[in-house]
Design an enzyme around this catalytic site. Structure first.
Site, PDB file in Angstrom:
ATOM      1  N   ASP A  74       0.873  -1.160   0.000  1.00 56.83           N
ATOM      2  CA  ASP A  74       0.000   0.000   0.000  1.00 56.83           C
ATOM      3  C   ASP A  74       0.926   1.230   0.000  1.00 56.83           C
ATOM      4  OD1 ASP A  74      -2.347   1.623   0.458  1.00 56.83           O
ATOM      5  OD2 ASP A  74      -1.680   1.785   2.540  1.00 56.83           O
ATOM      6  N   LEU A  75       0.396   2.384  -0.359  1.00 55.94           N
ATOM      7  CA  LEU A  75       1.247   3.589  -0.425  1.00 55.94           C
ATOM      8  C   LEU A  75       1.085   4.469   0.820  1.00 55.94           C
ATOM      9  CD1 LEU A  75       3.096   5.543  -2.092  1.00 55.94           C
ATOM     10  CD2 LEU A  75       0.983   6.554  -2.967  1.00 55.94           C
ATOM     11  N   ASP A  76      -0.119   5.072   0.930  1.00 54.12           N
ATOM     12  CA  ASP A  76      -0.358   6.078   1.980  1.00 54.12           C
ATOM     13  C   ASP A  76      -0.299   5.444   3.365  1.00 54.12           C
ATOM     14  OD1 ASP A  76      -0.947   8.218   0.117  1.00 54.12           O
ATOM     15  OD2 ASP A  76      -2.898   7.299  -0.214  1.00 54.12           O
ATOM     16  N   THR A 125       1.743  10.083   3.906  1.00 50.62           N
ATOM     17  CA  THR A 125       0.681  10.918   3.335  1.00 50.62           C
ATOM     18  C   THR A 125      -0.663  10.684   4.017  1.00 50.62           C
ATOM     19  OG1 THR A 125       0.735   9.227   1.639  1.00 50.62           O
ATOM     20  CG2 THR A 125       1.576  11.390   1.020  1.00 50.62           C
ATOM     21  N   LYS A 183      -9.120   5.110   6.164  1.00 45.99           N
ATOM     22  CA  LYS A 183      -7.835   4.685   5.607  1.00 45.99           C
ATOM     23  C   LYS A 183      -8.036   3.552   4.611  1.00 45.99           C
ATOM     24  CE  LYS A 183      -4.747   6.222   9.249  1.00 45.99           C
ATOM     25  NZ  LYS A 183      -3.849   5.820  10.351  1.00 45.99           N
ATOM     26  N   SER A 231      -2.493   0.534  -4.421  1.00 44.08           N
ATOM     27  CA  SER A 231      -3.011   1.707  -3.697  1.00 44.08           C
ATOM     28  C   SER A 231      -4.356   2.146  -4.248  1.00 44.08           C
ATOM     29  CB  SER A 231      -2.007   2.863  -3.848  1.00 44.08           C
ATOM     30  OG  SER A 231      -2.576   4.062  -3.381  1.00 44.08           O
ATOM     31  N   ALA A 232      -5.201   2.671  -3.357  1.00 50.20           N
ATOM     32  CA  ALA A 232      -6.492   3.235  -3.779  1.00 50.20           C
ATOM     33  C   ALA A 232      -6.324   4.632  -4.364  1.00 50.20           C
ATOM     34  CB  ALA A 232      -7.433   3.305  -2.578  1.00 50.20           C
ATOM     35  N   LYS A 252     -10.771  -1.279  -1.838  1.00 51.29           N
ATOM     36  CA  LYS A 252     -10.568  -2.078  -0.630  1.00 51.29           C
ATOM     37  C   LYS A 252     -11.754  -1.843   0.307  1.00 51.29           C
ATOM     38  CE  LYS A 252      -5.656  -1.048  -1.161  1.00 51.29           C
ATOM     39  NZ  LYS A 252      -4.476  -0.355  -0.633  1.00 51.29           N
ATOM     40  N   GLU A 288       0.202  -3.320   4.683  1.00 47.54           N
ATOM     41  CA  GLU A 288      -0.953  -2.413   4.790  1.00 47.54           C
ATOM     42  C   GLU A 288      -1.039  -1.725   6.148  1.00 47.54           C
ATOM     43  OE1 GLU A 288      -3.560  -0.893   3.810  1.00 47.54           O
ATOM     44  OE2 GLU A 288      -3.835  -1.565   1.763  1.00 47.54           O
ATOM     45  N   ASP A 289      -1.440  -0.454   6.148  1.00 43.43           N
ATOM     46  CA  ASP A 289      -1.665   0.255   7.419  1.00 43.43           C
ATOM     47  C   ASP A 289      -3.149   0.375   7.745  1.00 43.43           C
ATOM     48  OD1 ASP A 289      -2.247   2.152   5.364  1.00 43.43           O
ATOM     49  OD2 ASP A 289      -2.065   3.765   6.846  1.00 43.43           O
TER      50      ASP A 289
HETATM   51  C1  BG6 Z   1      -5.766   5.597   0.085  1.00 47.43           C
HETATM   52  C2  BG6 Z   1      -5.857   6.407   1.351  1.00 47.43           C
HETATM   53  O1  BG6 Z   1      -4.454   5.135  -0.076  1.00 47.43           O
HETATM   54  O2  BG6 Z   1      -6.108   6.389  -1.044  1.00 47.43           O
HETATM   55  C3  BG6 Z   1      -7.228   7.051   1.484  1.00 47.43           C
HETATM   56  O3  BG6 Z   1      -5.622   5.575   2.466  1.00 47.43           O
HETATM   57  C4  BG6 Z   1      -7.545   7.845   0.217  1.00 47.43           C
HETATM   58  O4  BG6 Z   1      -7.231   7.891   2.615  1.00 47.43           O
HETATM   59  C5  BG6 Z   1      -7.431   6.945  -1.005  1.00 47.43           C
HETATM   60  O5  BG6 Z   1      -8.872   8.359   0.279  1.00 47.43           O
HETATM   61  C6  BG6 Z   1      -7.686   7.689  -2.308  1.00 47.43           C
HETATM   62  O6  BG6 Z   1      -6.660   8.610  -2.512  1.00 47.43           O
HETATM   63  P1  BG6 Z   1      -6.687   9.804  -3.547  1.00 47.43           P
HETATM   64  O7  BG6 Z   1      -5.257  10.322  -3.505  1.00 47.43           O
HETATM   65  O8  BG6 Z   1      -7.044   9.235  -4.886  1.00 47.43           O
HETATM   66  O9  BG6 Z   1      -7.691  10.789  -3.076  1.00 47.43           O
HETATM   67 MG    MG Z   2      -2.712   3.169   3.591  1.00 53.85          MG
END
Ligand code: BG6
Ligand code: MG
Length: 219
Positions: free
Chosen positions: A13-15, A21, A49, A118-119, A149, A173-174
Site C-alpha cells: 500500500d502507499l499512503d 501521506t 484509511k 493503492s487506492a 478495498k 498495509e496500514d
Molecule cells: C488511500 C488512502 O491510499 O487512497 C485514502 O488511504 C484515500 O485515505 C485513497 O482516500 C484515495 O486517494 P486519492 O489520492 O485518490 O484521493
Molecule cells: Mg494506507
C-alpha cells in the site's frame, strides 16, 4: 496456503506504508468536514484509511448528516484533493517512512517482485517524488480499479500483473480495509502500525526500521 510461506512478491500500500501521506489525507478531509459544519477526529479517520476518495466522501457526508447533489459532491472531492496536493507538493523526498527504502532494496536484491496496490489516484507523482519508482515492477493505483478495498481487486490485479500466485504474495498495509482486502484475495498480510487495529493481519510491525526479508520466515 502451505504451512510455510514461500514469498515471491511483495505488494505495498502507499499512503501510511511507504510515505506518511495518511496524515495529509486526514488534514484535508478534516478541513472539508469543518467547512461543512462538523469535525473529524483521528479515531474517526481510521475508518477512512484505504478507502477511495468517492467512498470516503460518502462516509463523511453520512456522518455529518449532510446531503449534496452529485455536482456538489464532485466539487467537494476536488476541493479536498486540491488541499491534499498542496501538502504533497510541499513534501520532501525524505518523507519516505523510516526503513522503507532499505526494505524495498533488500526485497529487490532477494529476487522477489515488488508491486504497489493503492487506492490513490495520486500514487504515481508521489512515488516519483520520493524516488522509489525504479524499484517497482508493477503499479496498481486508484485509476485502475473498479472495486476499492476491502474488495481484493487491487491486490489481485497486482499479483496477476506480477504473474505470482496469491499464495506466494504478501501485502503490507496500514489500514484495516487493506488487510481485509489482502486476506480476501488469499494473500498474506503484514500490518504496519497498531496491532489493536490491524487484527486481521498475519503479523503486525510498527514500521520498517530494522526489518529485512527474514520477516517472511515469521509468516
Ligand atoms: C488511500 C488512502 O491510499 O487512497 C485514502 O488511504 C484515500 O485515505 C485513497 O482516500 C484515495 O486517494 P486519492 O489520492 O485518490 O484521493
Ligand atoms: Mg494506507
Amino acid at each position: 496456503m502451505s504451512e510455510k510461506a514461500d514469498i515471491k512478491a511483495c505488494l505495498f500500500d502507499l499512503d501510511g506504508v511507504i510515505v506518511d501521506t495518511a496524515k495529509y489525507h486526514y488534514l484535508a478531509w478534516r478541513r472539508l468536514c469543518n467547512e461543512l459544519g462538523f469535525d473529524l477526529s483521528e479515531a474517526e479517520n481510521e475508518s477512512l484509511k484505504g478507502i477511495s476518495r468517492v467512498e470516503s466522501l460518502e462516509i463523511l457526508l453520512r456522518k455529518g448528516g449532510v446531503s449534496l447533489a452529485q455536482t456538489e459532491k464532485e466539487a467537494m472531492m476536488s476541493r479536498k484533493n486540491g488541499w491534499y496536493l498542496e501538502y504533497v507538493d510541499a513534501m520532501h523526498a525524505d518523507e519516505i517512512l523510516p526503513g522503507v527504502r532499505e526494505f524495498l532494496t533488500s526485497v529487490k536484491k532477494s529476487g522477489r517482485k515488488i508491486g504497489l496496490g493503492s487506492a490513490s489516484k495520486n500514487a504515481l507523482p508521489i512515488l516519483e517524488k520520493i524516488g522509489v519508482m525504479p524499484l517497482f515492477d508493477v503499479v496498481i493505483d486508484g485509476t485502475q480499479v473498479s472495486k476499492g478495498k476491502p474488495d481484493p481487486q487491487t491486490f489481485q490485479l497486482g499479483a496477476s500483473a506480477l504473474e505470482v500466485h496469491p499464495d506466494n504474495c504478501v501485502v503490507f498495509e496500514d489500514a484495516a480495509a487493506g488487510v481485509e482486502a489482502a486476506r480476501a484475495g488469499g494473500m498474506y498480510a503484514i500490518g504496519v502500525g497498531d496491532d489493536a487495529i490491524l487484527t486481521g493481519a498475519n503479523l503486525v510491525i510498527p514500521g520498517f526500521e530494522g526489518i529485512d526479508t527474514d520477516i517472511f520466515n515469521k509468516l
